[in-house]
Design an enzyme around this catalytic site. Structure first.
Site, mmCIF file in Angstrom:
data_model
loop_
_atom_site.group_PDB
_atom_site.id
_atom_site.type_symbol
_atom_site.label_atom_id
_atom_site.label_comp_id
_atom_site.label_asym_id
_atom_site.label_seq_id
_atom_site.Cartn_x
_atom_site.Cartn_y
_atom_site.Cartn_z
ATOM 1 N N GLY A 138 0.830 -1.219 0.000
ATOM 2 C CA GLY A 138 0.000 0.000 0.000
ATOM 3 C C GLY A 138 0.853 1.253 0.000
ATOM 4 N N GLN A 186 -1.456 7.453 1.812
ATOM 5 C CA GLN A 186 -1.048 8.650 2.562
ATOM 6 C C GLN A 186 0.232 8.393 3.372
ATOM 7 O OE1 GLN A 186 -3.528 9.932 5.813
ATOM 8 N NE2 GLN A 186 -2.932 12.071 5.592
ATOM 9 N N ASP A 199 2.123 -1.654 -4.534
ATOM 10 C CA ASP A 199 0.720 -1.217 -4.434
ATOM 11 C C ASP A 199 -0.046 -1.889 -5.565
ATOM 12 O OD1 ASP A 199 -1.732 0.685 -4.417
ATOM 13 O OD2 ASP A 199 -0.502 1.553 -2.838
ATOM 14 N N ILE A 200 -1.375 -1.721 -5.582
ATOM 15 C CA ILE A 200 -2.133 -2.171 -6.755
ATOM 16 C C ILE A 200 -2.394 -1.005 -7.705
ATOM 17 C CG2 ILE A 200 -3.308 -4.217 -5.863
ATOM 18 C CD1 ILE A 200 -5.711 -2.380 -5.229
ATOM 19 N N TYR A 212 -14.337 -1.248 9.813
ATOM 20 C CA TYR A 212 -12.926 -0.867 9.929
ATOM 21 C C TYR A 212 -12.399 -1.272 11.303
ATOM 22 C CZ TYR A 212 -8.838 2.285 9.835
ATOM 23 O OH TYR A 212 -7.570 2.826 9.857
#
Ligand SMILES: NC(=O)c1ccc[n+]([C@@H]2O[C@H](COP(=O)([O-])OP(=O)(O)OC[C@H]3O[C@@H](n4cnc5c(N)ncnc54)[C@H](O)[C@@H]3O)[C@@H](O)[C@H]2O)c1
Length: 319
Positions: A8, A12, A34-35, A142
């Site tokens: 990832g 951010q 990352d994707i 989450y």
């Protein structure tokens, strides 16, 4: 930490963590992944980048083997507001991804950093000076994935000896990459809107109190806990960390000291407000201070000044 993988990495945190790790350990020692597709001219272009979907074990195994990775900073995840919109996908990415990272770490003897969140707490948690060890009954997807992740990391350490470590971040503020769909995003958006338009419409109530942290401290926390002497760690995973505490109204007042014409109004989003209301008002981070000398450098005043100094010239150039 000789060969590091960051998942990832275009988010951010990753946008700045990769550079910080490369400065410390060398550009070739840190594989960003990352994707999303990188823009070669700017993002992480001074070192290796790989496409890695953390929900696919083969992607992870391949990159860990090829680069002889010994440490994974596992940042790939859906954030709080997005996870409420797409709860099934959030479970798939957040839990499926972490499980696969931990499995590769078990097989290949890697250390793992896992960022939990104040979202791992819930309405039943003591809201003020929330202790390190306390009630965790979150009512968001989450939060469910964050508590489960904390427990899974503990389990992999106790059962298989994997060197798992982590922190519970509060809302993070940075001037480099935009936030990825969290409940504390207002604390970044407000700076962009204040500079561009002199006003901001906030999606949380003016009195919504939460802990926050400026990105340089968040990077220090990630690297600090991973470099800590394991003999001193009683908790390992999910250390409460915090640096400052404010509401939208107090942040707006601080910005107004620098931009006197700045105005804020409120158009409350019930989904994000409910998430914010379920989170603590302030954390007790004494365990991190005692066990690995956590010591944040930025408060509301210094963070606000630096955000305006960094963003101001950049945004004005674009208009
Ligand atoms: N930013 C915050 O305020 C904050 C606060 C507390 C905890 N955290 C945690 O820190 C971590 C990183 O947060 P962030 O703010 O950088 O998030 P972000 O949303 O900005 O970035 C996440 C990155 O993960 C990538 N991603 C999504 N699905 C993926 C997949 N299947 N495989 C590989 N990559 C995938 C996305 O493309 C994105 O670049 C997350 O675990 C988050 O929960 C963040």
């Amino acid at each position: 930490m000789k060969r590091i993988l960051v998942t990832g990495a275009l988010g951010q945190i990753g946008s700045e963590l990769v550079s910080a790790l490369r400065q410390r350990y060398g550009a070739d020692a840190v594989v960003a992944s990352d994707i999303r597709v990188i823009r070669l001219d700017v993002e992480h272009s001074n070192g290796p980048f790989e496409y890695v979907d953390v929900t696919r074990a083969r992607d992870l195994q391949d990159v860990v083997l090829r680069y002889e990775i010994d440490t994974v900073f596992h940042l790939a995840s859906l954030l709080s507001a997005v996870a409420e919109e797409k709860p099934h996908m959030a479970w798939h990415v957040n839990m499926g991804g972490l499980y696969r990272v931990l499995e590769v770490a078990r097989q290949r003897d890697c250390a793992v950093f896992f960022p939990s969140s104040i979202g791992a707490f819930g309405p039943g948690t003591p809201a003020d000076h929330t202790p390190q060890d306390t009630i965790q009954r979150p009512n968001t997807m989450y939060g469910v994935t964050k508590v489960s992740g904390e427990l899974l990391c503990d389990y992999y350490h106790q059962r298989f000896g994997v060197d798992t470590r982590g922190v519970r971040y509060p809302g993070l503020i940075s001037h480099v990459a935009p936030p990825g769909g969290g409940t504390t995003d207002y604390a970044v958006e407000i700076f962009y809107e204040a500079i561009r338009h002199g006003r901001y419409t906030c999606f949380l109530r003016p009195d919504s109190c939460m802990d926050m942290m400026y990105m340089p401290d968040a990077l220090d926390a990630a690297i600090g806990v991973m470099e800590a002497d394991p003999a001193r760690l009683e908790h390992r995973n999910a250390f409460n960390v915090t640096a400052m505490n404010f509401t939208p109204a107090t942040l707006a007042a601080e910005i107004k000291k620098h931009l006197p014409g700045f105005e804020i109004d409120y158009d409350v989003d019930p989904v994000r407000q409910a998430i914010a209301d379920s989170w603590p008002d302030s954390l007790d981070d004494q365990a991190a201070r005692d066990e690995w000398d956590w010591d944040p450098q930025y408060d509301l005043e210094t963070m606000t000044r630096e955000m305006l100094e960094k963003l101001g010239p950049r945004l004005k150039r674009k208009t």
